[in-house]
Write an enzyme that holds these catalytic residues in place. Sequence first.
Site, PDB file in Angstrom:
ATOM      1  N   LYS A  85       0.830  -1.207   0.000  1.00 39.93           N
ATOM      2  CA  LYS A  85       0.000   0.000   0.000  1.00 39.93           C
ATOM      3  C   LYS A  85       0.861   1.252   0.000  1.00 39.93           C
ATOM      4  CE  LYS A  85      -1.309   2.251   3.531  1.00 39.93           C
ATOM      5  NZ  LYS A  85      -1.889   2.914   4.713  1.00 39.93           N
ATOM      6  N   ASN A  86       1.914   1.272   0.831  1.00 38.72           N
ATOM      7  CA  ASN A  86       2.720   2.477   0.978  1.00 38.72           C
ATOM      8  C   ASN A  86       3.596   2.756  -0.235  1.00 38.72           C
ATOM      9  OD1 ASN A  86       1.635   3.020   3.485  1.00 38.72           O
ATOM     10  ND2 ASN A  86       3.255   1.956   4.604  1.00 38.72           N
ATOM     11  N   ARG A 112      -4.325  11.351   4.697  1.00 36.76           N
ATOM     12  CA  ARG A 112      -3.174  12.214   4.805  1.00 36.76           C
ATOM     13  C   ARG A 112      -2.157  11.997   3.684  1.00 36.76           C
ATOM     14  NH1 ARG A 112       1.707  13.104   6.202  1.00 36.76           N
ATOM     15  NH2 ARG A 112       2.246  15.000   7.347  1.00 36.76           N
ATOM     16  N   CYS A 159      -3.761  13.336  12.849  1.00 32.73           N
ATOM     17  CA  CYS A 159      -3.561  11.882  12.793  1.00 32.73           C
ATOM     18  C   CYS A 159      -3.533  11.329  14.198  1.00 32.73           C
ATOM     19  CB  CYS A 159      -2.264  11.561  12.060  1.00 32.73           C
ATOM     20  SG  CYS A 159      -1.963   9.802  11.892  1.00 32.73           S
ATOM     21  N   ARG A 174       2.164  14.782  12.176  1.00 35.38           N
ATOM     22  CA  ARG A 174       3.040  14.482  11.049  1.00 35.38           C
ATOM     23  C   ARG A 174       3.080  15.719  10.153  1.00 35.38           C
ATOM     24  NH1 ARG A 174       1.497   8.626   8.729  1.00 35.38           N
ATOM     25  NH2 ARG A 174      -0.660   9.212   9.085  1.00 35.38           N
ATOM     26  N   ASP A 189       5.648   0.594  11.590  1.00 38.50           N
ATOM     27  CA  ASP A 189       4.376  -0.014  11.213  1.00 38.50           C
ATOM     28  C   ASP A 189       4.228  -1.447  11.710  1.00 38.50           C
ATOM     29  OD1 ASP A 189       3.349   2.228  10.039  1.00 38.50           O
ATOM     30  OD2 ASP A 189       3.695   1.603   7.981  1.00 38.50           O
ATOM     31  N   ARG A 199      -7.932  -0.308   5.381  1.00 37.12           N
ATOM     32  CA  ARG A 199      -7.030   0.662   4.745  1.00 37.12           C
ATOM     33  C   ARG A 199      -5.709   0.014   4.346  1.00 37.12           C
ATOM     34  NH1 ARG A 199      -5.190   4.186   8.400  1.00 37.12           N
ATOM     35  NH2 ARG A 199      -4.157   5.193   6.638  1.00 37.12           N
TER      36      ARG A 199
END
Length: 433
Positions: free
Chosen positions: A22-23, A92, A116, A121, A309, A401
């Site tokens: 995802k990132n 974000r 957040c 951030r 994470d 997500r």
Amino acid sequence: MDVVRIRGGQRLAGTVEIGGAKNACLPIFAACLLTAEPVTIRNVPDLSDLRFMAEILERLGATVERLDPHTWRITAAQVATRAPYDLVRKMRASVCLMGPMVARMKRAEVSLPGGCVIGPRPIDLHIKGLSKLNCGVQIENGYVKLDGSNLRGGEVFLGGRHGSTVTGTANILMAAVLTPGHTRIDSAACEPEVVDLCRLLNQMGAKITGIGSHALHVEGVDALHGTDYSVLSDRIEAGTYLLAGAVTHSDITVKGAQAEHLAAFLDKLSEAGLVFEIIDANTIRVRGDKSELRPVDVITLPHPGFPTDLQAQTCTLLALIPGLSIVTERVYPNRFMHVPELGRMGADISIEGPSAVIKGGLPLSGAPVMASDLRASAALILAGLAASGETWVQRIYHLDRGYEKFDEKLAALGADVARLSDTEMPKDLSVEM
């Protein structure tokens, strides 16, 4: 609204496939704005964040086609210059639109992102970096207004209080590839997802060197072209399933787990006594049934350090191991929203500044808990797998997500996990937060 019910105590077995990262996909979707030609992106996980990013690109004028569940084609023949608050506030990561928008259109207005739950951030490093490329920057009425009419290459330093900025690095990279002259980005983030973005951009015709290091060099080009690109696998999803094997004392194989992207994480698991086997560059087998686990101390750091994470999920594991473990969060010091919920299940964890002090070894018991964010969701489900009785995880939309079909994949491994409507949850178990 859905909830996840877990009946703990089941050992897992079998093989699980890891999806795309995802990132990596989020900035790669944004990078499609840099060319008017079609860009096909493969190995895209089916996640709410990515569907929303696709919606943003459509609102900005791009044509977005979903060719199959994991393949998208994005054609940005025309691009608007304003990304309004009603879009950006929901995610974000959409802040990474600034770089490609100003590079392509030479001006942009992007709403400042919202807050957040895992802590502040700020985007000061994004703004500083764009300014170093001679981009005019003004902040008015909640918008970042960018004037890129005189963009030129420059020297950009992106180090911050908690290390390099991943989305900031992505933003400056995407701005620099269409900026005349040479740009050097020092203290650049070197996460695998940034490397993946660099590879995509080079495949589109960019000239980036130093990929994978903290010093990136970019020679600006006049235009980029379309391409067909497959995204790397998700190291955080892979690490989460490895931890699922550990907390349930199970023997499972994780395909798509690239050991080179998980070195610090795997080193800490080894120190904790977890038995695993790196079968090949893309497959890891965890042998939780043969492990004699011991407490460890963990410090999260930017890559190649221990990933923030995976911090919440690791807290779940350490809560089960007899002895004292300490987890220190150096990336997002406030990222311990999962700790009180683990406490509801019997974990003994106290917060002291940026550290969680874990007195492990107490048995966990099922309880109704509330997910505060994406990784906390996964941590609570892992705790439910290891606990006795039933665990009900609410606000499970956070999970969607970042994990595709997490409950279904766990069930295929033998977990007693079900996604239910919140109306099916006993009313006396509901938690307010």
